[in-house]
Design a protein around this motif. Structure first.
Motif, PDB file in Angstrom:
ATOM      1  N   PHE A  29       1.117   7.625   2.672  1.00  0.00           N
ATOM      2  CA  PHE A  29       0.836   9.049   2.513  1.00  0.00           C
ATOM      3  C   PHE A  29       1.273   9.798   3.761  1.00  0.00           C
ATOM      4  O   PHE A  29       1.372   9.220   4.846  1.00  0.00           O
ATOM      5  N   GLU A  78      -6.332   9.657  -9.027  1.00  0.00           N
ATOM      6  CA  GLU A  78      -7.753   9.477  -9.279  1.00  0.00           C
ATOM      7  C   GLU A  78      -8.435   8.626  -8.217  1.00  0.00           C
ATOM      8  O   GLU A  78      -9.606   8.811  -7.912  1.00  0.00           O
ATOM      9  N   LYS A  79      -7.707   7.699  -7.626  1.00  0.00           N
ATOM     10  CA  LYS A  79      -8.330   6.745  -6.710  1.00  0.00           C
ATOM     11  C   LYS A  79      -8.230   7.138  -5.236  1.00  0.00           C
ATOM     12  O   LYS A  79      -8.926   6.559  -4.403  1.00  0.00           O
ATOM     13  N   THR A  80      -7.366   8.095  -4.913  1.00  0.00           N
ATOM     14  CA  THR A  80      -7.136   8.388  -3.493  1.00  0.00           C
ATOM     15  C   THR A  80      -7.587   9.772  -3.059  1.00  0.00           C
ATOM     16  O   THR A  80      -7.673  10.044  -1.859  1.00  0.00           O
ATOM     17  N   GLY A  81      -7.842  10.687  -3.992  1.00  0.00           N
ATOM     18  CA  GLY A  81      -8.227  12.035  -3.600  1.00  0.00           C
ATOM     19  C   GLY A  81      -7.091  12.831  -2.986  1.00  0.00           C
ATOM     20  O   GLY A  81      -7.307  13.721  -2.166  1.00  0.00           O
ATOM     21  N   VAL A  82      -5.855  12.526  -3.384  1.00  0.00           N
ATOM     22  CA  VAL A  82      -4.680  13.208  -2.843  1.00  0.00           C
ATOM     23  C   VAL A  82      -4.685  14.682  -3.256  1.00  0.00           C
ATOM     24  O   VAL A  82      -5.004  15.024  -4.386  1.00  0.00           O
ATOM     25  N   LEU A 127       0.798  12.838  -1.210  1.00  0.00           N
ATOM     26  CA  LEU A 127       1.554  11.738  -1.783  1.00  0.00           C
ATOM     27  C   LEU A 127       3.034  12.099  -1.773  1.00  0.00           C
ATOM     28  O   LEU A 127       3.416  13.174  -2.230  1.00  0.00           O
ATOM     29  N   ASP A 165      -3.145   7.227 -11.735  1.00  0.00           N
ATOM     30  CA  ASP A 165      -4.043   6.256 -11.113  1.00  0.00           C
ATOM     31  C   ASP A 165      -4.168   6.517  -9.612  1.00  0.00           C
ATOM     32  O   ASP A 165      -5.260   6.459  -9.043  1.00  0.00           O
ATOM     33  N   ILE A 166      -3.032   6.805  -8.964  1.00  0.00           N
ATOM     34  CA  ILE A 166      -3.060   7.103  -7.526  1.00  0.00           C
ATOM     35  C   ILE A 166      -3.883   8.352  -7.262  1.00  0.00           C
ATOM     36  O   ILE A 166      -4.701   8.398  -6.334  1.00  0.00           O
ATOM     37  N   GLU A 183      -2.642  19.175  -6.835  1.00  0.00           N
ATOM     38  CA  GLU A 183      -3.338  18.072  -7.499  1.00  0.00           C
ATOM     39  C   GLU A 183      -3.828  18.448  -8.886  1.00  0.00           C
ATOM     40  O   GLU A 183      -3.709  17.662  -9.832  1.00  0.00           O
ATOM     41  N   PRO A 187      -6.606  16.840   2.930  1.00  0.00           N
ATOM     42  CA  PRO A 187      -6.413  15.521   2.324  1.00  0.00           C
ATOM     43  C   PRO A 187      -4.943  15.127   2.383  1.00  0.00           C
ATOM     44  O   PRO A 187      -4.068  15.987   2.498  1.00  0.00           O
ATOM     45  N   SER A 243       0.838  -1.206   0.000  1.00  0.00           N
ATOM     46  CA  SER A 243       0.000   0.000   0.000  1.00  0.00           C
ATOM     47  C   SER A 243       0.871   1.254   0.000  1.00  0.00           C
ATOM     48  O   SER A 243       1.936   1.287   0.637  1.00  0.00           O
TER      49      SER A 243
END
Length: 271
Positions: free
Chosen positions: A48, A90-94, A58, A87-88, A110, A55, A45
């Motif tokens: 962060f 889009e999927k994590t909301g960083v 990364l 991909d990170i 971002e 939020p 995983s």
């Protein structure tokens, strides 16, 4: 085999530490050309940097050995290219990507990463003055509301065309006296879009926050594009507007005051 370090990016970031501020385009191009090393746990995983009020951030390092040295609690470092970083995101909301080199660092908001990951390495955008009624409405709304945001120093309204695919939209570049990601810039956009309604099928509006110190070179470049500009002096409460619309000496100021004396570019103060 462990991928090679991103030497180009490390060199650019190290020079930032020595007082040389490379163009943001060069830093972004180096980031997306060579990627970064992202810390992971034993289970694979992504790790962060947590923050209770924002939020997560990364983390990225220009080479694996540096990452292991600075973040020994990580089980390993995984090299991420453009597609993996996107991909990170889009999927994590960083909110941001923080990248470290041996002697420097950079923080990438971002939205900047999303634009660059969409348009690819070396993507370039052309900024133009816009007579779009939406652009004018955004400028006028800025004049009315910018005083509510003391950290906001300048806002430029531009028509953006991405050279890679000729896609166009409006963009506000917001210069702020606060760390990024900027809560003031985000809230300002919410306020503006609450006042200026986008019609169905209308061009989208983006926003890029810039720190007045870190991004001084980019801010100087924006001033050379001849864009509609709204400046805010938080100390005096004065708001000033620059626009080609007012280059005609007979044009009135934004608040209805008498025209200013002829000048190459006209500033209209509001108290």
């Amino acid at each position: 085999m462990i991928p090679h370090a991103n030497v180009h990016l490390a060199d650019l970031l190290d020079r930032r530490a020595n007082g040389h501020e490379p163009a943001s385009e060069a830093v972004l191009a180096a980031l997306f050309e060579g990627g970064v090393f992202v810390p992971v746990t034993d289970a694979g995983s992504v790790i962060f940097l947590p923050d209770e009020e924002q939020p997560p951030t990364l983390l990225g390092f220009t080479d694996a050995a540096l990452g292991a040295q600075l973040l020994p609690e990580a089980a390993g470092m995984v090299h991420c290219d453009v597609a993996q970083l996107r991909d990170i995101l889009e999927k994590t909301g960083v909110a941001v990507l923080a990248v470290r080199s041996g002697n420097g660092q950079a923080i990438f908001p971002e939205q900047v990463l999303r634009d660059w990951s969409t348009y690819g390495p070396g993507a370039e955008m052309k900024l133009d003055w816009s007579t779009d009624p939406l652009a004018v409405a955004l400028r006028d709304a800025l004049v009315r509301r910018v005083r509510e945001f003391p950290a906001v120093r300048s806002v430029w309204v531009a028509q953006v065309r991405w050279r890679a695919n000729d896609e166009e939209h409006l963009m506000l570049h917001v210069a702020v006296d606060e760390d990024l990601p900027s809560a003031s810039a985000d809230r300002l956009m919410e306020v503006l879009l609450g006042e200026v309604k986008l019609g169905r099928g209308h061009t989208k509006v983006g926003m890029l926050a810039l720190n007045t110190t870190t991004h001084a070179d980019a801010i100087a470049q924006l001033d050379r594009h001849g864009l509609d500009t709204v400046r805010h002096d938080a100390g005096s409460g004065q708001v000033q507007v620059i626009s080609r619309e007012y280059d005609d000496p007979s044009a009135a100021s934004a608040d209805g005051a008498a025209p200013q004396p002829p000048a190459k570019r006209r500033w209209f103060g509001r108290s």
